[in-house]
Scaffold this active site. Structure first.
Site, PDB file in Angstrom:
ATOM      1  N   CYS B  87      20.783  18.291  93.143  1.00 15.04           N
ATOM      2  CA  CYS B  87      19.653  17.930  92.283  1.00 15.04           C
ATOM      3  C   CYS B  87      18.393  17.742  93.123  1.00 15.04           C
ATOM      4  O   CYS B  87      17.908  18.691  93.713  1.00 15.04           O
ATOM      5  CB  CYS B  87      20.021  16.705  91.456  1.00 15.04           C
ATOM      6  SG  CYS B  87      18.934  16.462  90.040  1.00 15.04           S
ATOM      7  N   HIS B 195      25.575  17.956  89.121  1.00 13.32           N
ATOM      8  CA  HIS B 195      26.062  16.818  89.919  1.00 13.32           C
ATOM      9  C   HIS B 195      27.589  16.789  90.003  1.00 13.32           C
ATOM     10  O   HIS B 195      28.228  16.137  89.174  1.00 13.32           O
ATOM     11  CB  HIS B 195      25.614  15.510  89.270  1.00 13.32           C
ATOM     12  CG  HIS B 195      24.159  15.220  89.410  1.00 13.32           C
ATOM     13  ND1 HIS B 195      23.634  14.507  90.466  1.00 13.32           N
ATOM     14  CD2 HIS B 195      23.110  15.538  88.626  1.00 13.32           C
ATOM     15  CE1 HIS B 195      22.330  14.391  90.323  1.00 13.32           C
ATOM     16  NE2 HIS B 195      21.972  15.015  89.226  1.00 13.32           N
ATOM     17  N   GLU B 197      29.359  15.048  91.940  1.00  9.46           N
ATOM     18  CA  GLU B 197      29.811  13.679  92.227  1.00  9.46           C
ATOM     19  C   GLU B 197      29.889  12.834  90.953  1.00  9.46           C
ATOM     20  O   GLU B 197      30.449  11.741  90.978  1.00  9.46           O
ATOM     21  CB  GLU B 197      28.891  13.026  93.269  1.00  9.46           C
ATOM     22  CG  GLU B 197      27.571  12.451  92.759  1.00  9.46           C
ATOM     23  CD  GLU B 197      26.488  13.489  92.484  1.00  9.46           C
ATOM     24  OE1 GLU B 197      26.781  14.705  92.564  1.00  9.46           O
ATOM     25  OE2 GLU B 197      25.345  13.089  92.167  1.00  9.46           O
TER      26      GLU B 197
END
Lengths: 77, 221
Positions: B87, B195, B197
């Site tokens: 990002c 993302h 994660e």
């Protein structure tokens, strides 16, 4: 001394913000607008001795992203 | 295994990234402040997390890319240390010149925050070896400036060399050729807007992001 740097999107790079501004202008009732492109104005106050090449380096290293933008340097009075 | 997550003023996914790296990879993970001029020794992974570094002033990632720690990150990347930018991290990597192109305002102007379908384009990289080529995975995005732009020649070169890692499988932000993530020439730097994660266990709504970190363990170990 004051220098103005104008940062604008290169031709051919889409400008969604300019498009939105264009629509907003028209929704206010103004007509005859062909296109709107948005850019950025940066004013720099500096010593008189600052060289043109330093100004250009500032622009290409930081103020403009040369992948998508052009810059123009204007010495203000 | 040792990893570093870089923190800038305005980073907000740094802790999530550190948790993912620690939990999945078992790496000793340090958070490194942007004013540091050196990184910990013998790093196996550097992660540049998401957020709004420096309030997105000037351009997303522009100020962060010129902060002191980034010189060390660029040097490490050139030595071959794996670097993952997610990002805002992707924006910073393009601004720092580690990846080509630029991330512009989303074509629809709006901030896009939802889970999207991604197609894995290259499963041969150190980041994507646990995915199948052509597989579709679900990973969340949350960004205002994710519209990937590069000139046609650069895009052709990226595609020709298998450097497109992920592509959006649905319209998201107007990215050129639906690019969601790209690799550098030597394959040790990955920048992606989605993302991984944030998708590592079932309570997140899925765990498709997990395999990116699992793949790294195998490649690094």
């Amino acid at each position: 001394m004051k220098t103005r740097v104008f940062v604008t999107l290169k031709n051919g790079v889409l400008d969604p913000q300019g498009k939105a501004i264009h629509h907003a202008i028209e929704s206010l009732g103004f007509s005859g607008i062909h296109d709107v492109r948005a850019g950025r104005l940066i004013e720099i106050e500096h010593e008189p001795g600052l060289s043109q090449s330093d100004l250009e380096a500032m622009c290409s290293k930081l103020l403009a992203n040369m992948v998508i933008e052009n810059f123009e340097i204007e010495q203000a009075a | 295994m040792r990893a570093a997550v870089i923190q800038f003023p305005g980073s907000n996914c740094d802790r999530d990234m550190a948790v993912a790296i620690r939990q999945i990879m078992g790496a000793e993970t340090s958070l490194v402040w942007h004013r540091e001029t050196a990184l910990p020794d013998n790093l196996d992974l550097i992660a540049i997390p998401g957020g709004f570094s420096y309030g997105d002033y000037l351009r997303s990632g522009a100020m962060a890319a010129r902060s002191p720690v980034m010189q060390a990150v660029v040097a490490a990347a050139q030595r071959g240390v794996p670097v993952l930018g997610v990002c805002n991290g992707f924006q910073i990597l393009t601004e720092a010149g580690l990846l080509p192109g630029a991330l512009m305002r989303n074509a629809g102007i709006r901030f896009v925050c939802r889970t999207v379908q991604l197609k894995v384009e290259n499963s041969q990289s150190i980041f994507t070896s646990q995915y199948d080529s052509g597989e579709t995975i679900a990973i969340p995005v949350a960004h205002h400036d994710g519209n990937y732009f590069a000139d046609a020649e650069t895009l052709d070169r990226l595609e020709g060399n298998g450097r497109v890692a992920f592509r959006y499988a649905e319209p998201v932000n107007g990215s050129s050729r639906n690019i969601a993530g790209i690799l550098n020439d030597s394959g040790n730097v990955l920048g992606m807007m989605p993302h991984p994660e944030r998708m590592i266990e079932d309570v997140h709504g899925g765990s498709d992001g997990r395999r990116l970190f699992e793949g790294l363990i195998r490649q690094i170990a």
